[in-house]
Design a protein around this motif. Structure first.
Motif, short mmCIF file in Angstrom:
data_model
loop_
_atom_site.label_atom_id
_atom_site.label_comp_id
_atom_site.label_asym_id
_atom_site.label_seq_id
_atom_site.Cartn_x
_atom_site.Cartn_y
_atom_site.Cartn_z
N LEU A 292 90.59 49.45 50.64
CA LEU A 292 91.17 50.28 50.43
C LEU A 292 92.38 49.44 50.39
CD1 LEU A 292 90.96 52.83 52.97
CD2 LEU A 292 90.91 52.59 50.16
N ASP A 293 93.71 50.28 49.09
CA ASP A 293 95.16 49.17 48.51
C ASP A 293 95.82 49.62 49.66
OD1 ASP A 293 96.48 46.52 47.81
OD2 ASP A 293 95.81 47.17 45.56
N ASP A 294 96.90 48.87 50.08
CA ASP A 294 98.14 49.09 50.55
C ASP A 294 98.35 49.93 51.62
OD1 ASP A 294 99.33 48.37 48.08
OD2 ASP A 294 100.15 49.85 46.89
N PHE A 295 97.43 49.95 52.82
CA PHE A 295 96.54 50.46 54.17
C PHE A 295 97.67 50.81 54.84
CE2 PHE A 295 94.46 51.24 57.84
CZ PHE A 295 93.51 52.08 56.85
N ILE B 252 96.68 45.69 54.43
CA ILE B 252 97.38 44.98 54.86
C ILE B 252 98.65 45.47 53.43
CG2 ILE B 252 98.98 45.12 56.72
CD1 ILE B 252 96.95 44.47 58.13
N ASP B 253 99.37 46.42 53.89
CA ASP B 253 100.36 46.49 52.82
C ASP B 253 101.38 45.80 53.08
OD1 ASP B 253 101.95 48.22 50.42
OD2 ASP B 253 103.36 47.88 51.38
N LYS B 254 101.89 45.16 51.76
CA LYS B 254 103.22 43.77 52.59
C LYS B 254 104.23 44.38 52.68
CE LYS B 254 104.75 43.47 47.53
NZ LYS B 254 103.37 43.97 46.55
N ALA C 232 95.54 40.66 54.94
CA ALA C 232 96.90 40.62 54.52
C ALA C 232 97.39 40.34 53.16
CB ALA C 232 97.81 39.95 55.66
N GLU C 233 98.65 41.27 52.42
CA GLU C 233 98.83 40.86 51.66
C GLU C 233 100.48 40.59 51.87
OE1 GLU C 233 97.76 43.98 48.81
OE2 GLU C 233 99.73 45.27 49.15
N GLY C 234 101.48 40.11 50.60
CA GLY C 234 102.97 39.49 50.53
C GLY C 234 103.11 39.12 51.50
#
Ligand code: C2E
Ligand code: CA
Ligand code: CA
Ligand code: CA
Length: 279
Positions: A178-181, A201-203, A235-237
């Protein structure tokens, strides 16, 4: 919040040129791009925080436009979605990812996970499972190394059909993230009822770390919720030491971000991976 200047420029640009004529030209150009090999995938490594090894890469679309140079997905994916072109483009992306997956094993990076983004619009295609099945069958790849990223809103158009697609593809060995969670519409029942093995986890939360206590609380809550359901967390970003340290303390499983590596062309990724293997 800290802003990527590139991102805000692009947004500004989109606002300025949002005329119908501009849309149509972009659409025609994009059709040619798909035919004419102007599309390219960039690859951004994802690092396992426990082992510090590259677990996988996210495949990110780029468009080498003959006049405008390298165009980012934020500029053309909305157009591709509106016109439906994202459906054939999306299949091309999976095909290309499968080729690289095959190549990565031959190059000596076995077990590298390839993550591909799915648009909500691809769930309007009644032949989605069938087509993806044909692509992976022809490519003859280890499907357990293929991961599809989708947002929760992608399933809203026809939840039953979307769920069936996810189940069928999951039975073939494909896993889902699941993206941009945490942004937009999040339903905890999705985590429980869908074959989801990972949340990203969304940036926007990561980049507010150190500036907002709420961001910390939200990230903590997401990690603990996911882990209690045996779901991994990326975690992204991630751009700074501080963000990395916080995520490490919270036992986040993997990180993706400029701190570690930017998205890069395939040949650069191969060099990057070779350097990794040596150290
Ligand atoms: P996304 O799926 O959330 O992808 C992550 C985006 O964050 C990527 O932007 C990536 O370059 C960027 N990013 C990664 N680390 C950092 C960081 O440390 N700082 C900052 N500021 N940004 C970071 P990109 O490549 O521009 O892609 C934007 C969006 O376009 C993606 O967001 C995804 O929604 C969409 N997209 C990209 N490729 C595809 C594709 O093949 N199919 C579909 N349907 N959508 C795609
Ligand atoms: Ca993604
Ligand atoms: Ca994301
Ligand atoms: Ca996004």
């Amino acid at each position: 919040a800290k802003r990527d200047p590139g991102t805000s420029y692009r947004f500004y640009d989109r606002q300025l040129h949002i005329s119908a004529g501009y849309q149509l030209r972009l659409e025609a150009d994009l059709r040619n791009a798909l035919r004419g090999k102007e599309l390219e995938l960039y690859y951004q490594p994802r690092i396992d925080l426990a082992t510090e090894e590259v677990r996988g890469v996210e495949c990110l679309l780029r468009w080498n436009h003959p006049e405008r140079g390298l165009v980012g997905p934020d500029e053309f994916i909305p157009v591709a979605e509106r016109s439906g072109l994202i459906v054939p483009i999306g299949y091309w992306v999976i095909e290309q990812a499968c080729k690289r997956l095959q190549e990565s094993t031959e190059l000596g990076f076995p077990g590298l996970v390839f993550a591909v983004n799915l648009s909500f619009r691809q769930f309007h295609d009644r032949k989605m499972t069938e087509t993806i099945f044909r692509i992976i069958f022809n490519a003859n790849v280890d499907t357990s190394l293929l991961e599809l990223e989708l947002t929760e809103s992608a399933m809203m158009h026809d939840p039953e059909y979307a769920q069936r697609c996810l189940r069928e593809l999951n039975q073939l060995g494909i896993s889902f993230a699941l993206d941009d969670f945490g942004t937009g519409f999040s339903s905890l029942s999705n985590l429980q009822h869908l074959p989801i093995s990972l949340v990203k986890i969304d940036k926007s939360f990561v980049q507010e770390l150190g500036q907002s206590a709420d961001a910390e609380h939200i990230i903590r809550a997401i990690i603990s919720l996911a882990h209690s359901l045996q779901i991994s967390v990326v975690a992204e970003g991630v751009e700074t030491d501080g963000q990395l340290e916080f995520l490490r303390q919270q036992h986040c499983d993997e990180i993706q971000g400029y701190y570690y590596a930017r998205p890069m062309p395939w040949n650069d990724l191969v060099q990057f991976m070779n350097r990794q293997n040596q150290s």
